[in-house]
Design an enzyme around this catalytic site. Structure first.
Site, PDB file in Angstrom:
ATOM      1  N   SER A  21     -13.893 -38.026  50.084  1.00  0.00           N
ATOM      2  CA  SER A  21     -13.305 -39.143  50.808  1.00  0.00           C
ATOM      3  C   SER A  21     -13.888 -39.194  52.225  1.00  0.00           C
ATOM      4  O   SER A  21     -15.101 -39.313  52.371  1.00  0.00           O
ATOM      5  CB  SER A  21     -11.781 -39.029  50.807  1.00  0.00           C
ATOM      6  OG  SER A  21     -11.174 -40.243  51.138  1.00  0.00           O
ATOM      7  N   ASP A  57     -10.942 -46.936  42.156  1.00  0.00           N
ATOM      8  CA  ASP A  57     -10.498 -46.321  43.408  1.00  0.00           C
ATOM      9  C   ASP A  57     -10.191 -47.400  44.447  1.00  0.00           C
ATOM     10  O   ASP A  57     -11.087 -48.130  44.866  1.00  0.00           O
ATOM     11  CB  ASP A  57     -11.598 -45.387  43.925  1.00  0.00           C
ATOM     12  CG  ASP A  57     -11.172 -44.568  45.134  1.00  0.00           C
ATOM     13  OD1 ASP A  57     -10.120 -44.867  45.728  1.00  0.00           O
ATOM     14  OD2 ASP A  57     -11.905 -43.621  45.480  1.00  0.00           O
ATOM     15  N   HIS A  99      -9.274 -42.607  42.918  1.00  0.00           N
ATOM     16  CA  HIS A  99      -9.605 -41.726  44.027  1.00  0.00           C
ATOM     17  C   HIS A  99      -9.425 -40.253  43.676  1.00  0.00           C
ATOM     18  O   HIS A  99     -10.180 -39.405  44.158  1.00  0.00           O
ATOM     19  CB  HIS A  99      -8.721 -42.086  45.225  1.00  0.00           C
ATOM     20  CG  HIS A  99      -9.232 -41.576  46.531  1.00  0.00           C
ATOM     21  ND1 HIS A  99     -10.412 -42.030  47.105  1.00  0.00           N
ATOM     22  CD2 HIS A  99      -8.734 -40.655  47.400  1.00  0.00           C
ATOM     23  CE1 HIS A  99     -10.609 -41.406  48.256  1.00  0.00           C
ATOM     24  NE2 HIS A  99      -9.610 -40.578  48.451  1.00  0.00           N
TER      25      HIS A  99
END
Length: 705
Positions: free
Chosen positions: A553, A639, A674
């Protein structure tokens, strides 16, 4: 036997067509050759990934095939890694039951089960009732993730939320605990997954996501009525703010917590009157953050108000909670970061952090006497686990280190007795004495002292030859705890050193540590990570081209920036769901996270200075004609946080621009978001890919059988 990546004969690398898209902002014209990889219909793709543009799908699948052709020879190694990691998992594990009134609630797994079961038992023991069976609920879904499961105050029902796409659109349902049946009427779509029950257990509050996946509205649902009849009780008008809800410490209020990365505001709904109007605690003031807990006629507030850089705790009367009535209880102390706090009827518990080490401090609210709970290892993780009950002296805490598996204790805040309730069991065996956890301090170019937590086998020879995985994050004020992970042992047992760089942008050393790694100071995060790598080399743990960088991320953005700025240090880079297209994302205010992220990164739409700052480091925009280490980028099609096209565009530009090194690989999970694959064992498959790539990058991948 080992196999070098140079010996492989993979498929030809995909070549993404260049379809130049030029745009001008603040008088600066940029051209994005790969903007076409962003599906114009991306909002619908989040809800239904099958509607992805066929050209984009074809390209992503070609990248997946290429990655498989390069890493396919590690298939046997990956299976071995999965088997090792799974053997360290107690498959029929369960959490320590948490008491609430006449019952105690807990999670457990069945042997071979991917998803948890949510259960309860009478408080003092007896028949176990399974409220929800995650494996049964997941049947028929390629992706399944349970979010919050919250029983009603009368213990007759349980509200539960699930996401079946990976897009984090959660559907809420209500289950009758006695019958095990879900209500056909009480079905709430498009929520963030959170729920707070009204005191009478006949209604609950939830947050609805808008069409751009933003949590902006709080609604009240009355049992037995359709969602169309729900009542809007609060709506945030600022698209730069997100809104969430939780139950207050005493259980008296639903707390509406709104904010961005710099400012916050909270409202209270009295749960004894579900139709009550939300009451403001303190009006938003730019740069002031606060969170509240309640006790009787008093509020306890954690805040950075009045220049309390590392936060302080104040009190205010419930009847008049505005800032003018705040009074210091735990004053600000520079260098001692008050990370979080829990409030009980008779005690205040705060989690503090100094020099990247946590501690728990307990205050008796009658006498004012304080004491701390301490542990002795050089680097460790420590936290509280919360409680359903407010009027209790029992505090549940968790402890682990990079060598010590997780331990759960019940701690009596009055007698100070500590009772071990659970120690993480490693079925295949684990002896902490066979490993070493320690810390070194790296010196950044500007002189900042960066802690680095280290795990390695006790028999490691520090001669500079060991491969090393260096993990980092460094954003949003999030700390990276030096906690236990059984998975890491599969690398460490193969001779790897595992290290965590506690870089600026996180709050490991306090809130100032965070502020020194954001916006115009963001490059400090990248410099700290490179300095950590160099310090590990200087300390003879490893050497250049023996290090694999790893982050996800915002940590994936760190990986992209480090690959551009200090790629010569690394044999490989793993960037999971990497936020690498920073400038384009921050220029698109329709994306779910963009407006709330402007305080973190800057607003390049409004500010030319912010535009130029982000442009100067955004990994995608700074790909250069140079040699890069081997890179593995991993994304998720659904995501909503880091959209799939960010890693796809990055890899396309890298492959078209770099002059040597690599290879650069893209793996997109076409059925997840994600968090990657759902299910505790399916997730191991993705960890195994990361570890196999790391081993391959340093020449330690096994010869195929």
């Amino acid at each position: 036997m080992t196999q070098s990546r140079d010996q492989l004969t993979p498929l030809a690398a995909p070549v993404a067509p260049r379809r130049p898209h030029a745009f001008t902002t603040h008088g600066i014209t940029l051209t994005d050759d790969y903007a076409w990889l962003k599906d114009p219909n991306w909002q619908e793709v989040l809800r239904d990934p099958t509607v992805l543009d066929p050209d984009i799908r074809s390209y992503l699948e070609a990248e997946n095939a290429y990655t498989e052709s390069l890493l396919g020879h590690t298939g046997a190694l990956q299976k071995t890694l999965v088997a090792e990691m799974r053997a360290r998992i107690k498959e029929d594990d369960s959490s320590v039951p948490s008491p609430d009134g006449a019952y105690a609630y807990f999670r457990k797994f069945r042997e071979g089960g991917q998803h948890p079961m949510y259960c309860r038992t009478p408080r003092d023991g007896g028949e176990v009732v399974t409220i929800l069976d995650g494996d049964q609920l997941a049947a028929g879904h390629d992706y399944f993730r349970l979010n919050q499961v919250r029983h009603s105050n009368d213990h007759t029902r349980s509200a539960w939320a699930a996401d079946t796409k990976g897009s984090e659109y959660f559907t809420l349902r209500v289950r009758d605990i006695a019958s095990g049946e879900d209500s056909a009427i009480d079905v709430i779509e498009q929520t963030d997954g959170g729920v707070v029950w009204a005191a009478d257990s006949q209604a609950f509050f939830y947050v609805k996501l808008d069409d751009n996946h933003r949590p902006m509205q709080v609604w009240r649902h009355r049992l037995g009525t359709p969602q169309a009849d729900d009542v809007l009780v609060y709506e945030e008008k600022d698209f730069g703010w997100f809104t969430h809800i939780h139950e207050s410490a005493s259980g008296r209020f639903c707390v509406i917590a709104g904010g961005d990365h710099e400012t916050s505001e909270q409202w209270l709904i009295d749960l004894s009157d579900a139709a009550a109007t939300p009451r403001l605690v303190a009006a938003r003031t730019e740069g002031v953050q606060y969170s509240i807990a309640d006790r009787g006629d008093q509020l306890f507030i954690l805040t950075n108000a009045d220049d309390a850089l590392d936060f302080k705790i104040v009190t205010a009367p419930l009847a008049a909670p505005a800032r003018g009535n705040w009074r210091d209880l735990i004053p600000h102390r520079a260098g001692v970061y008050v990370d979080d706090f829990d409030l009980f009827a008779g005690h205040l518990v705060r989690l503090e952090r100094a020099n990247a080490l946590p501690s728990i401090v307990i205050r008796d609210l009658t006498s004012g006497e304080e004491h701390a709970i301490g542990f002795d290892e050089a680097a460790y993780s420590l936290g509280t686990l919360g409680s359903y009950e407010f009027d209790t002296t029992s505090l549940r805490i968790s402890y682990s280190s990079m060598t010590t598996p997780s331990e759960v204790y019940d701690y009596d805040m009055t007698t100070r007795a500590r009772l071990l309730r659970k120690r993480e069991e490693i079925p295949s065996g684990h002896n902490p004495a066979d490993y070493v956890t320690t810390r070194i301090i790296a010196t950044a170019p500007d002189g900042a002292a960066v802690p680095v937590s280290i795990l390695h086998a006790k028999n490691l020879k520090r001669d500079g030859t060991a491969p090393l995985l260096l993990y980092g994050y460094g954003s949003y004020g999030m700390e990276m705890p030096a906690s236990f992970s059984a998975n890491r042992l599969s690398l460490v047992d193969r001779g790897f050193v595992y290290a965590i760089a506690h870089i600026r942008g996180g709050a490991d050393k306090g809130w100032g540590w965070y502020l020194d790694g954001k916006r115009e100071k963001k490059t400090n995060s990248f410099d700290d990570f490179a300095a950590s790598a160099r310090a590990l080399i200087a300390a003879n743990y490893t050497s250049e081209k023996r290090i694999v960088g790893h982050g996800g991320s915002a940590g994936g953005m760190l990986m992209g920036a480090v690959a551009n700025r200090a790629g010569e240090l690394f044999a490989g880079i793993v960037a999971e769901v990497p936020f690498v297209d920073v400038l384009n994302t921050m220029l698109d205010d329709t994306l779910p996270l963009t407006p709330p992220e402007w305080p973190e990164w800057g607003n390049p739409i409004e500010s030319e200075a912010d535009f130029k700052t982000i442009l100067s480091y955004s990994p995608y925009d700074n790909v250069a004609a140079k040699t890069y280490p081997a890179i593995l980028a991993m994304g998720g099609l659904s995501d909503p946080r880091v959209t799939y096209w960010e890693p796809a565009k990055w890899i396309a530009r890298l492959r078209a621009t770099m002059t040597g090194g690599g290879p650069v690989l893209l793996r997109t999970n076409m059925g997840a978001g994600h968090g990657g694959a759902s299910g505790r064992f399916n997730r191991l498959d993705e960890v195994a890919i990361v570890y196999a790539f790391a081993l391959w990058a340093v020449g330690l991948a096994e010869q195929p059988a």
